[in-house]
Design a protein around this motif. Sequence first.
Motif, mmCIF file in Angstrom:
data_model
loop_
_atom_site.group_PDB
_atom_site.id
_atom_site.type_symbol
_atom_site.label_atom_id
_atom_site.label_comp_id
_atom_site.label_asym_id
_atom_site.label_seq_id
_atom_site.Cartn_x
_atom_site.Cartn_y
_atom_site.Cartn_z
ATOM 1 N N ALA A 45 0.836 -1.199 0.000
ATOM 2 C CA ALA A 45 0.000 0.000 0.000
ATOM 3 C C ALA A 45 0.869 1.245 0.000
ATOM 4 C CB ALA A 45 -0.909 -0.013 1.232
ATOM 5 N N CYS A 46 0.220 2.372 -0.152
ATOM 6 C CA CYS A 46 0.934 3.650 -0.160
ATOM 7 C C CYS A 46 1.196 4.102 1.286
ATOM 8 C CB CYS A 46 0.111 4.706 -0.894
ATOM 9 S SG CYS A 46 0.969 6.285 -1.090
ATOM 10 N N SER A 47 2.237 4.900 1.461
ATOM 11 C CA SER A 47 2.542 5.443 2.785
ATOM 12 C C SER A 47 1.544 6.507 3.216
ATOM 13 C CB SER A 47 3.934 6.092 2.772
ATOM 14 O OG SER A 47 4.901 5.122 2.496
ATOM 15 N N ASP A 48 0.742 6.961 2.301
ATOM 16 C CA ASP A 48 -0.265 7.999 2.567
ATOM 17 C C ASP A 48 -1.028 7.698 3.869
ATOM 18 O OD1 ASP A 48 -2.094 10.066 0.530
ATOM 19 O OD2 ASP A 48 -2.987 9.298 2.376
ATOM 20 N N SER A 49 -1.144 8.719 4.713
ATOM 21 C CA SER A 49 -1.726 8.536 6.048
ATOM 22 C C SER A 49 -3.211 8.168 6.036
ATOM 23 C CB SER A 49 -1.548 9.822 6.856
ATOM 24 O OG SER A 49 -2.186 10.889 6.187
ATOM 25 N N VAL A 70 5.909 5.064 -1.130
ATOM 26 C CA VAL A 70 5.316 6.092 -1.978
ATOM 27 C C VAL A 70 4.662 5.445 -3.204
ATOM 28 C CG1 VAL A 70 5.822 8.060 -3.488
ATOM 29 C CG2 VAL A 70 6.881 7.906 -1.217
ATOM 30 N N ALA A 71 3.368 5.628 -3.330
ATOM 31 C CA ALA A 71 2.564 5.156 -4.471
ATOM 32 C C ALA A 71 2.330 3.646 -4.514
ATOM 33 C CB ALA A 71 3.135 5.654 -5.799
ATOM 34 N N ALA A 72 2.628 2.929 -3.430
ATOM 35 C CA ALA A 72 2.361 1.476 -3.362
ATOM 36 C C ALA A 72 3.027 0.720 -4.505
ATOM 37 C CB ALA A 72 0.844 1.209 -3.376
ATOM 38 N N GLY A 106 -3.679 0.499 -4.567
ATOM 39 C CA GLY A 106 -3.476 1.908 -4.892
ATOM 40 C C GLY A 106 -4.578 2.729 -4.243
ATOM 41 N N HIS A 107 -4.522 4.027 -4.409
ATOM 42 C CA HIS A 107 -5.583 4.844 -3.807
ATOM 43 C C HIS A 107 -5.789 6.162 -4.539
ATOM 44 C CE1 HIS A 107 -3.156 8.027 -1.787
ATOM 45 N NE2 HIS A 107 -2.211 7.119 -1.898
ATOM 46 N N GLY A 108 -6.929 6.759 -4.291
ATOM 47 C CA GLY A 108 -7.264 8.034 -4.897
ATOM 48 C C GLY A 108 -6.455 9.169 -4.286
ATOM 49 N N MET A 109 -6.278 10.236 -5.025
ATOM 50 C CA MET A 109 -5.564 11.432 -4.579
ATOM 51 C C MET A 109 -4.132 11.089 -4.136
ATOM 52 S SD MET A 109 -8.299 13.199 -4.979
ATOM 53 C CE MET A 109 -8.003 14.846 -4.377
ATOM 54 N N CYS A 110 -3.495 10.195 -4.876
ATOM 55 C CA CYS A 110 -2.137 9.765 -4.518
ATOM 56 C C CYS A 110 -1.110 10.782 -5.033
ATOM 57 C CB CYS A 110 -1.850 8.378 -5.100
ATOM 58 S SG CYS A 110 -0.201 7.758 -4.663
ATOM 59 N N GLY A 111 -0.397 11.377 -4.096
ATOM 60 C CA GLY A 111 0.586 12.403 -4.455
ATOM 61 C C GLY A 111 1.718 11.857 -5.313
ATOM 62 N N GLY A 112 2.138 10.629 -5.014
ATOM 63 C CA GLY A 112 3.221 10.016 -5.782
ATOM 64 C C GLY A 112 2.812 9.803 -7.228
HETATM 65 ZN ZN LIG Z 1 -0.299 7.523 -2.379
#
Ligand SMILES: [Zn+2]
Length: 215
Positions: A45-49, A70-72, A106-112
Motif C-alpha cells: 500500500a501507499c505510505s499515505d496517512s 510512496v505510491a504502493a 493503490g488509492h485516490g488522490m495519490c501524491g506520488g
Molecule cells: Zn499515495
Amino acid sequence: MILPTKELAELLAGYRRFRENGWKRKRERWTALREGQEPRVLIIACSDSRVDPAQIFDVSPGEIFVVRNVAALVPPFETNVGYHGVSAALEFAVQVLKVREIVVMGHGMCGGCKAALTQELRGTEPGKGGFIADWIEMLDEAREPIAREIGVAGREAERAMEQAAVQVSLANLRTFPWVREKEKQHDVTLRGAFFAISDGVLHLLDERTGKFSPA
Ligand SMILES: [Zn+2]
C-alpha cells in the motif's frame, strides 16, 4: 524526564487507549502471536496517512503483512547492488511466511502518482524531490498513453495513473521468479485493488478487462 512534543503526547494518549482497550481485549491473541506470525496476506500500500490497510480491512494483529511506500509500488526484480527493501519484504512474505494472497492497493488522490503524471519533480536534487522522482520513474512507461490520451491534469487522468500504477506493480511482482512460479502453481494469488478516498469504496481489478469495480 522526556518532555513530549504535542505530536508525541498525542501518540502516547493513543498508546494508553490501546493498552486499556486493544491490548487487554486481544490479550490472548497477542500471547499466541508471541510464538510467531502466520499472516496469509501480503498487502502493498501507499505510505499515505489516509490508507492504512489494517484499518480498511479491519484486521487483527498478525493477519496481514504490510509494505508501504510512496505510491504502493513494487520495483522490478533487480539484483544490482543497493538496498532493496520492498524485495526483501516480498521475499520474506512469499518464501518464509508463505502468504497465499498478495494485494497491491493503490488509492485516490495519490501524491506520488500525481507527481509521476505531471513529472513536476523530474531532475530535482535529493531532498528536493529527487528520491521521489527516481522512485516513481517506474511509472514513466505507464504514464505515456495516459498523458497522450487524457492529459496530465485533472482527476480523470490522475485516477487513470493511480490505477495504472497498480498494474505496473502487479507486472513487476511477476518479474520475481519465485512469485511467478508460485502464481503458476496456484500457491499464491496476485490481486490489484484501489481505495477511493472520497467515498471510502474499495475497488478490485479484473485483470482480464483491466477494469476496477467496487468490491
Ligand atoms: Zn499515495
